[in-house]
Structures are given as C-alpha cells and as structure tokens.
Design an enzyme around this catalytic site. Structure first.
Site, PDB file in Angstrom:
ATOM      1  N   GLN A 255       0.826  -1.201   0.000  1.00 45.37           N
ATOM      2  CA  GLN A 255       0.000   0.000   0.000  1.00 45.37           C
ATOM      3  C   GLN A 255       0.867   1.260   0.000  1.00 45.37           C
ATOM      4  O   GLN A 255       2.069   1.202   0.245  1.00 45.37           O
ATOM      5  CB  GLN A 255      -0.896   0.013   1.245  1.00 45.37           C
ATOM      6  CG  GLN A 255      -0.124  -0.055   2.548  1.00 45.37           C
ATOM      7  CD  GLN A 255      -0.936  -0.581   3.696  1.00 45.37           C
ATOM      8  OE1 GLN A 255      -2.155  -0.572   3.689  1.00 45.37           O
ATOM      9  NE2 GLN A 255      -0.262  -1.073   4.736  1.00 45.37           N
ATOM     10  N   ASP A 307      -0.520   0.749  13.719  1.00 43.17           N
ATOM     11  CA  ASP A 307      -0.143   2.083  14.192  1.00 43.17           C
ATOM     12  C   ASP A 307       0.231   2.088  15.661  1.00 43.17           C
ATOM     13  O   ASP A 307       0.755   3.078  16.182  1.00 43.17           O
ATOM     14  CB  ASP A 307      -1.266   3.092  13.936  1.00 43.17           C
ATOM     15  CG  ASP A 307      -2.634   2.608  14.440  1.00 43.17           C
ATOM     16  OD1 ASP A 307      -2.673   1.934  15.498  1.00 43.17           O
ATOM     17  OD2 ASP A 307      -3.647   2.901  13.789  1.00 43.17           O
ATOM     18  N   GLU A 327       0.633  -7.816  12.247  1.00 44.06           N
ATOM     19  CA  GLU A 327       0.472  -6.757  11.246  1.00 44.06           C
ATOM     20  C   GLU A 327       1.113  -7.216   9.941  1.00 44.06           C
ATOM     21  O   GLU A 327       2.224  -7.761   9.934  1.00 44.06           O
ATOM     22  CB  GLU A 327       1.127  -5.466  11.738  1.00 44.06           C
ATOM     23  CG  GLU A 327       1.331  -4.402  10.677  1.00 44.06           C
ATOM     24  CD  GLU A 327       0.037  -3.892  10.054  1.00 44.06           C
ATOM     25  OE1 GLU A 327       0.009  -3.698   8.822  1.00 44.06           O
ATOM     26  OE2 GLU A 327      -0.951  -3.700  10.798  1.00 44.06           O
ATOM     27  N   ASP A 359       0.252 -12.066   7.448  1.00 47.71           N
ATOM     28  CA  ASP A 359      -1.164 -11.962   7.133  1.00 47.71           C
ATOM     29  C   ASP A 359      -1.974 -12.553   8.282  1.00 47.71           C
ATOM     30  O   ASP A 359      -1.668 -13.641   8.782  1.00 47.71           O
ATOM     31  CB  ASP A 359      -1.446 -12.721   5.834  1.00 47.71           C
ATOM     32  CG  ASP A 359      -2.911 -12.761   5.498  1.00 47.71           C
ATOM     33  OD1 ASP A 359      -3.409 -11.774   4.955  1.00 47.71           O
ATOM     34  OD2 ASP A 359      -3.555 -13.795   5.794  1.00 47.71           O
ATOM     35  N   ALA A 360      -3.017 -11.856   8.703  1.00 47.69           N
ATOM     36  CA  ALA A 360      -3.784 -12.280   9.877  1.00 47.69           C
ATOM     37  C   ALA A 360      -4.399 -13.663   9.693  1.00 47.69           C
ATOM     38  O   ALA A 360      -4.366 -14.494  10.611  1.00 47.69           O
ATOM     39  CB  ALA A 360      -4.883 -11.248  10.171  1.00 47.69           C
ATOM     40  N   ASP A 380      -8.572  -5.013  14.270  1.00 45.38           N
ATOM     41  CA  ASP A 380      -8.491  -3.605  13.866  1.00 45.38           C
ATOM     42  C   ASP A 380      -7.878  -3.537  12.471  1.00 45.38           C
ATOM     43  O   ASP A 380      -6.729  -3.145  12.296  1.00 45.38           O
ATOM     44  CB  ASP A 380      -7.647  -2.824  14.879  1.00 45.38           C
ATOM     45  CG  ASP A 380      -7.667  -1.327  14.616  1.00 45.38           C
ATOM     46  OD1 ASP A 380      -8.584  -0.856  13.929  1.00 45.38           O
ATOM     47  OD2 ASP A 380      -6.745  -0.634  15.106  1.00 45.38           O
TER      48      ASP A 380
END
EC number: 2.5.1.16
Length: 517
Positions: A255, A307, A327, A359-360, A380
């Site tokens: 991203q 974050d 994350e 990756d979750a 989240d």
C-alpha cells in the site's frame, strides 16, 4: 570462410538479437500492465471491477493492435522501430500522467482507460511485426513457420516472466511507480535502438537510420529527465491530495502510506484513506479496546492495528500481561516506531508486546496459540474495500479467530460506519454471527470519521453486554453511560438482516463499493 557460410551465420546473429529484443519488449509490456494495475489500486481502490476492466481492456487492445498493423507489414522494420518508440514514451510516461491527472484534475479514470488502450494496442502490434521480420528472406513451409512461431512465443513468454518478477521485487520497491515505469520505457527504447542498428542499416539510407536513432535518443532523453525529476513531480502531486503537510511517505509492497502533520494533528493515510487523526483517535481507540477486555483479561491478540494505538491502550489497562500484535505491512510498523511514536507512546517496543509480521488469516491458521487461548481478540483491520481485505471479513476468518479465543473470551471488530456504509456494517454483524458468535453491535461519534461502528462478540448464544472494565485507567471519552447509549441505533441506521460474507462470495466488498444505500 565462404560467402555462402557467412550469410547464414549473419542471419542467425540478427535473429538472435531480434529474439532478445522480443524478450525485452515482452518484459516491458507486462511491466506496463502491472504498473497500470498498481496505480489503479493506489489511486482508485483497485476493486475487482476495475482490475477486470484493465485486464480485459488490455487483452482486447492486443487484438485490435494486431489488426491495425496489418497494412504496415510491408515496412515491418521501420514500423517496429516506430511502435517501440511510441511504446517506450507512452509506457514510460503513463504512471506520471496518471498520478498528475489524479492529483490535479481528478481525471485518473479516463487516463487509465486511455493508457490501457494505447499500451495494449502497441504491444499487440509487436507480434505480427516480429513474425514478419523473423521470416524475412525465407521461403517458409509449414514446419519452418511453426519453428519461427515457437521461437517467438518462447522469447515472448520468457520476457513476460522476467517482467512479472522485476516489477514487484525490483522496480516498484526500489524506484516506485513513476520512476519504475520511466526506467521500463528506457529499456524499450534501447531495445528499439539495437534492432534499428541491426535491421535498418541494410534497408534504409544512412540519413534515415540517423533520423531514427535521433528520434530514439530524444525519447530517451525525455525519460531520463522524468527519471531525474520524478521525485519533484510525485511530491508536488501527492501533496496536492492532502490538506496538511506530508512528513513521511512510503510505498510498501502492499500500500501507499502517508503521514501528515499540522500543528499537533498527526494523521495516517493508507492508499488515501484516513486511518486516524490525533485530534480524536482516542474516541475510536478507547471504544475499540476497553469493551473487549471484560473483567480481568490478561492476554490479548491484536490483528492489524499496526499504528500501535490499540497496543498503547492495552498497556494502560491493569492486568494485561501480554499483547500479541499481528500486522501485515512491516513499513507500517517501522513508521509506528518512528514517525508515529509520540502518538502511540512507543507501545510496539514495549517488552510486553510481541510484534509478528504476517497476514492475519495465515497467522491464525498456523499460530501457536497460548494454552487456553487469548482472553480477548481485537480485530483492527482496514475497511474491506478490496477482495484481499474482504477475506478478513468473512465467516471463515471469524471461525479461525474463535479457535484462538479462550472460553468466554471476547472479540471486538471495527466494522465501519453504520451510516456511511450501512450495508457493509450490518453485513459484518451478520457474518460474525454466522461464525457461531452472539453479537452486540455499537457505534460512537468520531469527528474525523463520523458515525463509526464496532461489533462485540462471544462464542455461544448469550450476547455480551459492552462494559468498561471496573479497573480501567482514566479515559478521555468512554464511560459506561456512553457505552450504554452506543448500543442504541436510530431508525435511519436500524439493523438489517444480511447474508454473510464468505471467501466464496465476499459480499462485503461489493457493499463497500456501493457505500451508503
């Protein structure tokens, strides 16, 4: 060496050079298409519809280009040089043109469509021209034609493989989209120049060959200038998209990440979407974290939240002994530990927080979950506006989360806005319920986001009541009165029965595309 032997060897040499040019041009062609897809994702969200249109449009343009070049096959060598020159210029400039159009005139969609058509058409013209050049001077039978086509296809597909690997692993991470596309255009032009020297010197006058080489040199100089000035173009265009000064920018493998600051207001954007503002993120973070803790949660799993804001609040809660943070993007973690450190209090460097890059969904399938599971799971993740993110809002995903939860443990999911994306919000509620959870949706007002919703869930049939832990630290926004009111939904955002979103049918992605309805 006799002249009869020298001629076949010379012919073999120029055909080898031509096949090498075929591979180079094929690599450039696939890079241009991948660059268009990457830009579509970064600038327009890159949904399945946009991706399908780019791929289908590109393939259709390949066929159209092959048809349009038929009248020029009698002048294959000169036409090939012209096609490669145009392809180098248009392909090399495409990323810069799309980025500038998006930033200044909001016209990236038509530029994307035009770029796809032009590049696809020019790439499609290559194969008929190259086939003609490879058969030059031959009286070809069926077998010879088959061999020539086999050589051409082998070089073309091998070059495409190289281009497909070079874009994600070399060009994009090291040069970025604008400079990566410019560098690819330069390769296109160099390949055209090599072919010109080998093919045109015997079929055109010296003056015409010099003119062709000068045109290639001028195009190459244009792309070199773009390569040098790309940073200025990108910085100017990017800053125009954001109201506040940009203090950090990264383009990771996943991203575009932008951090802005104006005074005390620090903001994080992922692919142009606002993730938090320090003016009011405490409203979002407190509402996300504390209802999941119940009374006495000791171990907490955070999926996403790179974050570090959720981890910050968890470290404030008495009794929380360990936080497992998963994350996907290491660049977000890097910025959280540097640029955003003041906002998150350095939470990701705390010894009680274990950060895992991955990756979750993959992590949940392979994780070594603590004995008895986690007391709480906080999901989240970014909004599911792409198929990649949509899989993390599926029935199957929440079923995997259930395997990581301790008996009686709570899960909370950020589920978007019940007002702005009402269908997506209630889709998330239905999807979590379909995975075997009893759910309680709630929503709060976050000024920079508007009305924002969450889902509190527990395995079983008894819906959990959102509560603020009795031993919670002093909070700026959340208390039990606010949380009680948060479970009430007015008639204009009332609950809606929805079919769940699954891996097979990610309905929630389509909900996000349509927004409010």
């Amino acid at each position: 060496m006799t002249a009869a032997l020298a001629e076949p060897r010379a012919t073999t040499r120029w055909r080898a050079v031509l096949l090498a040019a075929v591979a180079a041009c094929a690599a450039c062609g696939i890079v241009y298409e991948l660059a268009l897809l990457t830009l579509s994702t970064s600038l327009n969200g890159g949904g399945i519809v946009e991706t399908s249109l780019i791929v289908a449009g590109y393939i259709a343009a390949l066929g159209l280009g092959a048809l349009l070049v038929k009248p020029l096959l009698a002048h294959a060598a000169v036409t090939f040089i012209a096609v490669e020159t145009l392809l180098g210029i248009i392909g090399g400039l495409s990323a810069a043109a799309l980025y500038v159009a998006f930033a200044f005139v909001d016209g990236s969609t038509w530029v994307l469509g035009l770029g796809t058509a032009l590049i696809g058409g020019l790439v499609g013209a290559e194969v008929p021209l190259l086939m003609t050049l490879l058969q030059r001077g031959q009286v070809a039978g069926a077998t010879d034609t088959g061999r020539t086509l086999a050589n051409l296809n082998a070089a073309d597909y091998l070059g495409a493989l190289v281009g497909g690997l070079v874009w994600p692993f070399i060009l994009l991470p090291h040069l970025g989209m604008i400079r990566g596309s410019a560098a690819t255009g330069m390769v296109n032009l160099v390949a055209a120049a090599v072919v010109a020297v080998f093919l045109l010197r015997h079929s055109v006058s010296g003056r015409q060959l010099a003119a062709a080489l000068c045109a290639l040199a001028a195009a190459l100089a244009l792309l070199v200038t773009l390569l040098v000035r790309a940073q200025d173009i990108e910085t100017t265009s990017r800053q125009r998209l954001y109201a506040d000064p940009i203090i950090a920018y990264r383009h990771s493998a996943y991203q575009e990440i932008v951090v802005t600051r104006r005074g005390n207001d620090l903001r994080l954007y992922l692919d142009g979407g606002l993730q938090f503002s320090t003016r009011d993120e405490y409203r979002y973070t407190e509402s996300l974290v504390y209802p999941a803790l119940g009374d006495g949660a000791r171990s907490v799993l955070v999926l996403g939240g790179g974050d570090g804001l959720a981890a910050r609040e968890l470290l404030r809660q008495p009794g929380v002994e360990s936080v497992q943070q998963v994350e996907l993007d290491p660049v977000v973690i890097e910025l959280a530990r540097t640029t955003m450190r003041e906002a998150n209090g350095g939470s990701l460097d705390n010894p009680h927080v274990n950060v895992v890059i991955g990756d979750a969904m993959d992590w949940l399938r392979r994780a070594d979950v603590p004995s008895g599971g986690f007391d709480a799971v906080i999901v989240d993740l970014p909004d599911p506006d792409t198929p990649v993110l949509g899989r993390l809002y599926s029935t199957e995903f929440y079923a995997l989360v259930a395997n990581a939860l301790a008996p009686g443990g709570l899960m909370v999911v950020q589920a978007g806005s019940p007002f702005s994306t009402r269908a997506a919000f209630w889709r998330a509620v239905s999807t979590i319920r379909s995975a075997g959870y009893a759910v309680t949706p709630y929503h709060v007002h976050v000024p920079t986001f508007g009305d924002w919703g969450f889902v509190l869930a527990r395995r079983g049939d008894v819906a959990p009541k959102p509560t603020v832990p009795a031993d919670a630290p002093p909070l700026r926004f959340l208390d039990q009165r606010v949380l009680d009111a948060a479970t009430v939904f007015a008639d204009d955002v009332r609950p809606r029965p929805m079919q769940p979103s699954t891996l097979d049918n990610p309905r929630i992605v389509d909900d996000m595309r349509h927004g409010y309805d």
